[in-house]
Enzyme design. Structure first.
Site, PDB file in Angstrom:
ATOM      1  N   LEU A 140      36.895   7.274 -12.621  1.00 21.76           N
ATOM      2  CA  LEU A 140      36.428   8.244 -13.616  1.00 21.76           C
ATOM      3  C   LEU A 140      36.967   9.640 -13.299  1.00 21.76           C
ATOM      4  O   LEU A 140      37.495  10.329 -14.174  1.00 21.76           O
ATOM      5  CB  LEU A 140      34.891   8.268 -13.647  1.00 21.76           C
ATOM      6  CG  LEU A 140      34.231   9.252 -14.612  1.00 21.76           C
ATOM      7  CD1 LEU A 140      34.573   8.905 -16.068  1.00 21.76           C
ATOM      8  CD2 LEU A 140      32.711   9.262 -14.416  1.00 21.76           C
TER       9      LEU A 140
ATOM     10  N   THR B 109      37.155   5.449  -4.590  1.00 24.48           N
ATOM     11  CA  THR B 109      36.832   4.590  -3.456  1.00 24.48           C
ATOM     12  C   THR B 109      37.337   3.182  -3.724  1.00 24.48           C
ATOM     13  O   THR B 109      37.136   2.639  -4.809  1.00 24.48           O
ATOM     14  CB  THR B 109      35.312   4.557  -3.219  1.00 24.48           C
ATOM     15  OG1 THR B 109      34.854   5.886  -2.940  1.00 24.48           O
ATOM     16  CG2 THR B 109      34.951   3.662  -2.041  1.00 24.48           C
TER      17      THR B 109
ATOM     18  N   GLU C   7      29.227  11.237  -6.967  1.00 21.94           N
ATOM     19  CA  GLU C   7      28.264  10.694  -7.934  1.00 21.94           C
ATOM     20  C   GLU C   7      27.236  11.738  -8.374  1.00 21.94           C
ATOM     21  O   GLU C   7      26.048  11.470  -8.495  1.00 21.94           O
ATOM     22  CB  GLU C   7      27.602   9.436  -7.375  1.00 21.94           C
ATOM     23  CG  GLU C   7      28.626   8.336  -7.131  1.00 21.94           C
ATOM     24  CD  GLU C   7      28.032   6.988  -6.859  1.00 21.94           C
ATOM     25  OE1 GLU C   7      26.962   6.695  -7.402  1.00 21.94           O
ATOM     26  OE2 GLU C   7      28.649   6.219  -6.111  1.00 21.94           O
TER      27      GLU C   7
END
Length: 402
Positions: A125, A158, A363
């Site tokens: 993202l 990741t 996040e």
């Protein structure tokens, strides 16, 4: 909501802590020093069902509930944050969104190999100019018949260099902002897909982090996840899962720091007595325990809501914010208690401190979560059901083969 863990949950908790002690701790320091990914752990994580812990058995998962995901996350991060990250991304940000948003054909095609560890998944993202502001992403895809042509670049991904499949978000209708974002599942080996590593990280060095470049990648309709324009909802619902794992993992990190600090404070003597008898050390230990207790309650609350299928964006945000900042503070106190030893890699608390900082950034930064919570308080935000919640846990469905 029950405050005591069930017998089944206690067994899962004990098993994952045993796994971390026997399989992770003996190898993780060397991987951290070398900044290498522990590939040897993947089949071991898979064999214990951790890669698909809360996926239904019909898709080769372990058939456990969402609270089990938290316990696995906690136990793995008790050993090292990098290993917990693998579960959070592979399962929380890749496999579970496919389970939530995918067609039945996509679930049958993609989920079994993810749960078994045959394939590893990642989540793309973030871009170099787009982090918290998702509307600013520039990766784009245009429709051509029964396929899409996708171009762009993702960073800070990741498992970028480990993953066989990549959940990528691209704009299909740029003029519509976040409503013009669509999600796609890309395969390693496709023409135009390239990945590379990001080196020099402060912490989570045993986790693979990298970038993904996509140059006119042909993506068939069968690899679009959800409908066109649903990408933003898919991304946000995925982050609700990932943040839950992050919060639970932070509790595990705090428990590791507390255990090491209690042991050291009981053995180390100054001024003729163990430092455990000094009041300021006791204060730091007491604060560690307080943070753990509060963090566990927040995580348990989110797991309870997830099991019921109730939207929990606010509660998940609060848990992620509190637990990650508390973990960073706890690791800092642990280093202080250990003194000079805590500042060296002779003690695990040094690694935990480095690792803990990353979770306050990824996040959703701490500041983003503070803004979210203020928005809920003032009424600027509200948690309406928007198909953004995971399906409620149903043991009969989850634990029954098709």
């Amino acid at each position: 909501m029950e405050f005591d863990l069930s017998i089944e949950h206690r067994i899962i908790q004990q098993q994952v802590y045993d796994f971390s002690r026997d399989e992770v701790i003996p190898i993780i320091l060397e991987h951290d020093k070398r900044a290498t990914f522990p590939h040897e752990l993947i089949p071991k994580l898979a064999s214990r069902g951790y890669l698909g812990v809360c996926l239904p058995i019909r898709y080769a998962g372990a058939g456990r509930d969402y609270e089990s995901l938290a316990l696995v996350s906690e136990g793995l991060e008790w050993a090292d944050s990098s290993v917990r990250e693998t579960i959070a991304v592979h399962l929380g940000l890749h496999a579970l969104p496919i389970f939530q948003w995918g067609t039945e054909a996509q679930k049958k095609r993609f989920l079994p190999s993810l749960a078994s560890g045959e394939n590893i998944g990642c989540f793309g993202l973030t871009e170099s100019g787009c982090g918290s502001d998702v509307s600013g992403l520039t990766t784009h895809a245009r429709k051509e018949g029964g396929r899409y042509i996708l171009t762009g670049e993702k960073t800070w991904v990741t498992l970028a260099n480990v993953a066989d499949r990549m959940l990528i978000f691209a704009k299909t209708e740029p003029s519509r902002g976040t409503r013009g974002i669509t999600a796609f599942i890309l395969e390693r080996g496709w023409n135009g897909v390239a990945t590379g590593a990001i080196a020099g990280k402060m912490g989570v060095r045993a986790s693979d982090t990298g970038w993904i470049k996509m140059d006119n990648v042909v993506v068939p309709d069968s690899h679009r996840l959800g409908e066109e324009g649903e990408g933003f909802k898919i991304a946000m619902s995925a982050l609700d899962i990932g943040r839950y794992s992050v919060a639970a993992g932070a509790v595990g990190l705090m428990k590791a720091c507390l255990q090491e600090s209690v042991r050291y404070a009981s053995e180390r003597k100054t001024f003729g007595k163990p430092i455990a008898e000094h009041q300021l050390v006791q204060q730091m230990i007491a604060l560690m325990q307080q943070r753990i207790d509060l963090g566990e309650l927040l995580v348990r609350k989110v797991g309870h809501l997830k099991n019921r299928g109730v939207r929990n964006t606010r509660e998940t945000s609060m848990a992620k914010w509190y637990c990650t900042e508390s973990a960073n503070a706890t690791a800092n106190d642990a280093v202080q208690i250990h003194g000079a030893y805590g500042y060296s890699d002779a003690c695990s608390v040094e690694r935990h401190l480095r690792n803990s900082k990353s979770a306050t950034i990824y996040e959703g930064t701490t500041q983003i979560h503070q803004l979210m919570q203020a928005g809920y308080v003032f009424g600027f935000r509200e948690d309406k059901p928007l198909r953004c919640e995971l399906p409620a846990y149903d043991a009969d469905y989850w634990q029954t083969a098709e």
